[in-house]
Design a protein around this motif. Structure first.
Motif, PDB file in Angstrom:
ATOM      1  N   THR A  54       9.119   3.545  -2.532  1.00  0.00           N
ATOM      2  CA  THR A  54       9.188   4.959  -2.160  1.00  0.00           C
ATOM      3  C   THR A  54       8.705   5.143  -0.730  1.00  0.00           C
ATOM      4  N   ILE A  56       7.293   7.809   2.047  1.00  0.00           N
ATOM      5  CA  ILE A  56       6.646   9.111   2.210  1.00  0.00           C
ATOM      6  C   ILE A  56       6.784   9.510   3.680  1.00  0.00           C
ATOM      7  N   ALA A  60      12.990   5.151   2.423  1.00  0.00           N
ATOM      8  CA  ALA A  60      12.586   3.840   1.919  1.00  0.00           C
ATOM      9  C   ALA A  60      13.477   2.727   2.458  1.00  0.00           C
ATOM     10  N   HIS A 100       3.574   2.329 -10.017  1.00  0.00           N
ATOM     11  CA  HIS A 100       4.215   2.938  -8.858  1.00  0.00           C
ATOM     12  C   HIS A 100       3.853   4.412  -8.734  1.00  0.00           C
ATOM     13  N   GLU A 101       3.836   5.112  -9.839  1.00  0.00           N
ATOM     14  CA  GLU A 101       3.496   6.539  -9.828  1.00  0.00           C
ATOM     15  C   GLU A 101       2.094   6.766  -9.264  1.00  0.00           C
ATOM     16  N   VAL A 104       2.135   6.014  -5.427  1.00  0.00           N
ATOM     17  CA  VAL A 104       2.713   7.099  -4.632  1.00  0.00           C
ATOM     18  C   VAL A 104       1.742   8.262  -4.532  1.00  0.00           C
ATOM     19  N   ARG A 108       0.075   9.693  -1.024  1.00  0.00           N
ATOM     20  CA  ARG A 108       0.211  11.100  -0.621  1.00  0.00           C
ATOM     21  C   ARG A 108      -1.151  11.738  -0.367  1.00  0.00           C
ATOM     22  N   GLY A 112      -0.689  10.895   3.340  1.00  0.00           N
ATOM     23  CA  GLY A 112       0.561  11.639   3.414  1.00  0.00           C
ATOM     24  C   GLY A 112       0.585  12.874   4.285  1.00  0.00           C
ATOM     25  N   VAL A 119       5.592   2.749   0.033  1.00  0.00           N
ATOM     26  CA  VAL A 119       4.893   2.283  -1.168  1.00  0.00           C
ATOM     27  C   VAL A 119       5.836   1.372  -1.938  1.00  0.00           C
ATOM     28  N   THR A 121       5.936  -1.400  -5.250  1.00  0.00           N
ATOM     29  CA  THR A 121       5.241  -1.992  -6.386  1.00  0.00           C
ATOM     30  C   THR A 121       5.772  -3.394  -6.629  1.00  0.00           C
ATOM     31  N   ASN A 130       0.420  -2.489  -5.960  1.00  0.00           N
ATOM     32  CA  ASN A 130       1.134  -1.709  -4.962  1.00  0.00           C
ATOM     33  C   ASN A 130       0.787  -2.192  -3.565  1.00  0.00           C
ATOM     34  N   PHE A 132       1.055  -0.898   0.434  1.00  0.00           N
ATOM     35  CA  PHE A 132       1.236   0.291   1.258  1.00  0.00           C
ATOM     36  C   PHE A 132       1.349  -0.156   2.718  1.00  0.00           C
TER      37      PHE A 132
END
Length: 208
Positions: A54, A56, A60, A100-101, A104, A108, A112, A119, A121, A130, A132
């Motif tokens: 993902t 941000i 991606a 992953h959730e 993210v 953020r 973010g 991000v 995973t 994860n 970053f």
């Protein structure tokens, strides 16, 4: 339970030129190399139609171009070009989607509001984790990310808070002095972070 770490990625003009002139070369600039490592298909593919990657404030699939555009807009393309961080979970504690959730949400909350973040995973080990990649230049005002202990503390504390919200365990800070061998391990990891400019160099430094 999530373990966290963050370190800086440095760059050189020659590597930038090499990458810009030939995107298919194996020698990337430091930002592109870190993004490539984080996005590696074999590590992030969940099924035939989805990847746990993902962006941000960046796309991606075009993270390098988007982050590089911000650096060029503010004339800050050298020195520390990115921050590379990870968040690793205990084996079997989260699903890939949950991992992953949480990642993210963490990105953020911590970065973010001012920085672009990719991000990704990884599922290539027993411990889902994860990665970053944070652009060192703010898309808001062009100021560079200044890594301080207080910022790492915010990263770790926010990760712990999210773990509690998801009903996961948290690494509690030891109340007694840690054994000497653990102190030496911690010093070795910190030194590897300082010496390494890419994920591969970090792994080699840790091996040494």
């Amino acid at each position: 339970m999530a373990v966290t770490k963050i370190w800086t990625i440095k760059d050189s003009l020659q590597r930038v030129l090499d990458y810009a002139a030939n995107p298919d070369k194996t020698e990337y600039d430091a930002l592109a190399q870190t993004l490539h490592y984080a996005e590696n298909d074999a590590k992030t593919k969940l099924n035939e139609s989805a990847q746990l990657v993902t962006g941000i404030h960046c796309r991606a699939d075009h993270a390098w171009e988007d982050m590089r555009a911000v650096q060029e807009r503010f004339g800050k393309t050298d020195g520390v070009v990115a921050l590379h961080a990870y968040q690793s979970f205990r084996e079997g504690e989260v699903t890939p989607e949950q991992c992953h959730e949480i990642g993210v949400a963490l990105a953020r909350k911590v970065w973010g509001k001012r920085f672009q973040v990719l991000v990704a995973t990884h599922m290539n080990t027993d411990n889902l984790h994860n990665h970053f990649v944070i652009n060192s230049v703010s898309y808001v005002d062009g100021k560079k990310y200044e890594q301080r202990r207080s910022q790492y503390a915010e990263f770790r504390e926010t990760s712990d808070k999210l773990c509690r919200e998801y009903g996961l365990s948290v690494v509690e800070q030891p109340k007694t002095k840690e054994p000497a061998r653990y102190a030496r391990m911690r010093e070795a990891i910190d030194q590897a972070c300082e010496d390494a400019s890419t994920a591969e160099n970090f792994h080699r430094a840790l091996y040494r």
